[in-house]
Design a protein around this motif. Structure first.
Motif, PDB file in Angstrom:
ATOM      1  N   ASP A   1      13.101  -7.340  -4.755  1.00 45.75           N
ATOM      2  CA  ASP A   1      11.824  -7.977  -4.853  1.00 45.75           C
ATOM      3  C   ASP A   1      10.929  -6.539  -3.935  1.00 45.75           C
ATOM      4  O   ASP A   1       9.895  -7.035  -4.441  1.00 45.75           O
ATOM      5  CB  ASP A   1      12.380  -9.076  -3.316  1.00 45.75           C
ATOM      6  N   ALA A   2      10.737  -5.610  -3.136  1.00 41.74           N
ATOM      7  CA  ALA A   2      11.205  -4.506  -2.789  1.00 41.74           C
ATOM      8  C   ALA A   2      10.558  -3.774  -3.590  1.00 41.74           C
ATOM      9  O   ALA A   2       9.329  -3.514  -3.742  1.00 41.74           O
ATOM     10  CB  ALA A   2      11.965  -3.984  -0.787  1.00 41.74           C
ATOM     11  N   ALA A   3      11.250  -3.363  -4.431  1.00 45.16           N
ATOM     12  CA  ALA A   3      10.686  -2.600  -5.502  1.00 45.16           C
ATOM     13  C   ALA A   3       9.675  -2.721  -6.906  1.00 45.16           C
ATOM     14  O   ALA A   3       9.381  -3.126  -7.090  1.00 45.16           O
ATOM     15  CB  ALA A   3      11.774  -2.140  -6.536  1.00 45.16           C
ATOM     16  N   GLY A   4      10.094  -4.488  -6.935  1.00 47.60           N
ATOM     17  CA  GLY A   4       8.838  -5.353  -7.107  1.00 47.60           C
ATOM     18  C   GLY A   4       7.276  -5.304  -6.671  1.00 47.60           C
ATOM     19  O   GLY A   4       6.530  -5.241  -7.514  1.00 47.60           O
ATOM     20  N   GLU A   5       7.247  -5.621  -5.325  1.00 46.33           N
ATOM     21  CA  GLU A   5       6.426  -5.416  -4.254  1.00 46.33           C
ATOM     22  C   GLU A   5       5.834  -3.628  -4.685  1.00 46.33           C
ATOM     23  O   GLU A   5       4.296  -3.758  -4.553  1.00 46.33           O
ATOM     24  CB  GLU A   5       6.415  -5.454  -3.455  1.00 46.33           C
ATOM     25  N   VAL A   6       6.811  -2.521  -4.344  1.00 52.27           N
ATOM     26  CA  VAL A   6       5.885  -1.442  -5.104  1.00 52.27           C
ATOM     27  C   VAL A   6       5.378  -0.984  -6.268  1.00 52.27           C
ATOM     28  O   VAL A   6       4.411  -0.365  -6.207  1.00 52.27           O
ATOM     29  CB  VAL A   6       7.536  -0.235  -4.151  1.00 52.27           C
ATOM     30  N   LEU A   7       6.086  -1.674  -7.578  1.00 53.28           N
ATOM     31  CA  LEU A   7       5.941  -1.241  -8.263  1.00 53.28           C
ATOM     32  C   LEU A   7       3.947  -1.957  -8.520  1.00 53.28           C
ATOM     33  O   LEU A   7       3.666  -1.636  -9.699  1.00 53.28           O
ATOM     34  CB  LEU A   7       6.164  -1.767  -9.745  1.00 53.28           C
ATOM     35  N   ALA A   8       4.541  -3.146  -7.975  1.00 57.22           N
ATOM     36  CA  ALA A   8       2.898  -3.961  -8.314  1.00 57.22           C
ATOM     37  C   ALA A   8       2.006  -3.314  -7.384  1.00 57.22           C
ATOM     38  O   ALA A   8       0.669  -3.404  -8.258  1.00 57.22           O
ATOM     39  CB  ALA A   8       3.079  -5.696  -7.407  1.00 57.22           C
ATOM     40  N   ALA A   9       1.798  -2.391  -6.201  1.00 56.85           N
ATOM     41  CA  ALA A   9       1.441  -1.631  -5.552  1.00 56.85           C
ATOM     42  C   ALA A   9       0.575  -1.086  -6.007  1.00 56.85           C
ATOM     43  O   ALA A   9      -1.119  -0.606  -5.839  1.00 56.85           O
ATOM     44  CB  ALA A   9       1.555  -2.030  -3.976  1.00 56.85           C
ATOM     45  N   PHE A  10       1.521  -0.190  -6.705  1.00 59.37           N
ATOM     46  CA  PHE A  10       1.641   0.883  -7.340  1.00 59.37           C
ATOM     47  C   PHE A  10       0.353   0.934  -8.468  1.00 59.37           C
ATOM     48  O   PHE A  10      -0.538   1.575  -8.861  1.00 59.37           O
ATOM     49  CB  PHE A  10       2.022   1.969  -7.981  1.00 59.37           C
ATOM     50  N   ASP A  11       0.333  -0.125  -8.890  1.00 53.00           N
ATOM     51  CA  ASP A  11      -0.283  -0.633 -10.757  1.00 53.00           C
ATOM     52  C   ASP A  11      -1.198  -1.345 -10.027  1.00 53.00           C
ATOM     53  O   ASP A  11      -2.964  -0.550 -10.834  1.00 53.00           O
ATOM     54  CB  ASP A  11       0.625  -1.518 -11.037  1.00 53.00           C
ATOM     55  N   ALA A  12      -1.671  -1.961  -9.382  1.00 42.06           N
ATOM     56  CA  ALA A  12      -2.944  -2.030  -8.718  1.00 42.06           C
ATOM     57  C   ALA A  12      -3.526  -1.059  -8.231  1.00 42.06           C
ATOM     58  O   ALA A  12      -5.148  -0.698  -8.481  1.00 42.06           O
ATOM     59  CB  ALA A  12      -3.425  -2.999  -7.100  1.00 42.06           C
ATOM     60  N   LEU A  13      -2.912  -0.013  -7.434  1.00 39.82           N
ATOM     61  CA  LEU A  13      -3.826   0.868  -6.660  1.00 39.82           C
ATOM     62  C   LEU A  13      -4.150   1.583  -7.812  1.00 39.82           C
ATOM     63  O   LEU A  13      -5.252   2.289  -8.044  1.00 39.82           O
ATOM     64  CB  LEU A  13      -2.981   2.235  -5.803  1.00 39.82           C
ATOM     65  N   LEU A  14      -3.653   2.209  -8.827  1.00 38.38           N
ATOM     66  CA  LEU A  14      -4.477   2.785 -10.350  1.00 38.38           C
ATOM     67  C   LEU A  14      -4.637   1.958 -10.823  1.00 38.38           C
ATOM     68  O   LEU A  14      -5.925   2.392 -12.025  1.00 38.38           O
ATOM     69  CB  LEU A  14      -3.010   2.765 -11.015  1.00 38.38           C
TER      70      LEU A  14
END
Length: 139
Positions: free
Chosen positions: A95-108
């Motif tokens: 869950d934590a890793a998915g949250e990070v990857l989603a936040a990174f993609d949203a920022l991009l």
């Protein structure tokens, strides 16, 4: 974290003191010279330019914070391998890793293309590292 946090605290406190009190000799032994505060150091560096605009700086910091938390969750799950707690720890790590990857993609998606390229170069390897650690957790 800095090798000696007391040095940083003393340096910060010395900036808050009046000039007369700051001129008093210090009785530190075996202490490295205090580093310049980050804001002052940036002001003194000619040609210093922040990599990303201040609009995205907070978002980048948030992604970095989430990245650190996800790494801790993965490490905790790896420590609990072959115990009854592993499934729960692994789920938290996923869950934590998915949250990070989603936040990174949203920022991009939000930043201009030039900043997105800089962001991919500066943080892309960390995201790939996180994916690899998550994959290692699954094995």
């Amino acid at each position: 974290m800095h090798r000696n946090p007391r040095v940083l605290l003393r340096a910060a406190a010395s900036l808050l003191r009046p000039a007369a009190a700051a001129a008093a000799p210090q009785t530190l032994t075996n202490a490295a010279p205090a580093p310049l505060p980050l804001s002052l150091g940036r002001a003194l560096l000619p040609g210093y330019r922040r990599a990303f605009s201040t609009d995205y700086g907070k978002d980048v910091d948030e992604v970095n914070r989430k990245f650190a938390e996800a790494r801790e969750e993965i490490e905790s799950a790896m420590d609990s391998k072959e115990t009854v707690y592993f499934n729960e720890e692994a789920a938290c790590a996923r869950d934590a890793a998915g949250e990070v990857l989603a936040a990174f993609d949203a920022l991009l998606a939000r930043v201009p293309p030039a900043d997105a390229d800089k962001l991919r170069r500066s943080m892309g390897l960390k995201m790939e590292q996180l994916k690899a650690e998550l994959k290692q957790l699954e094995e």
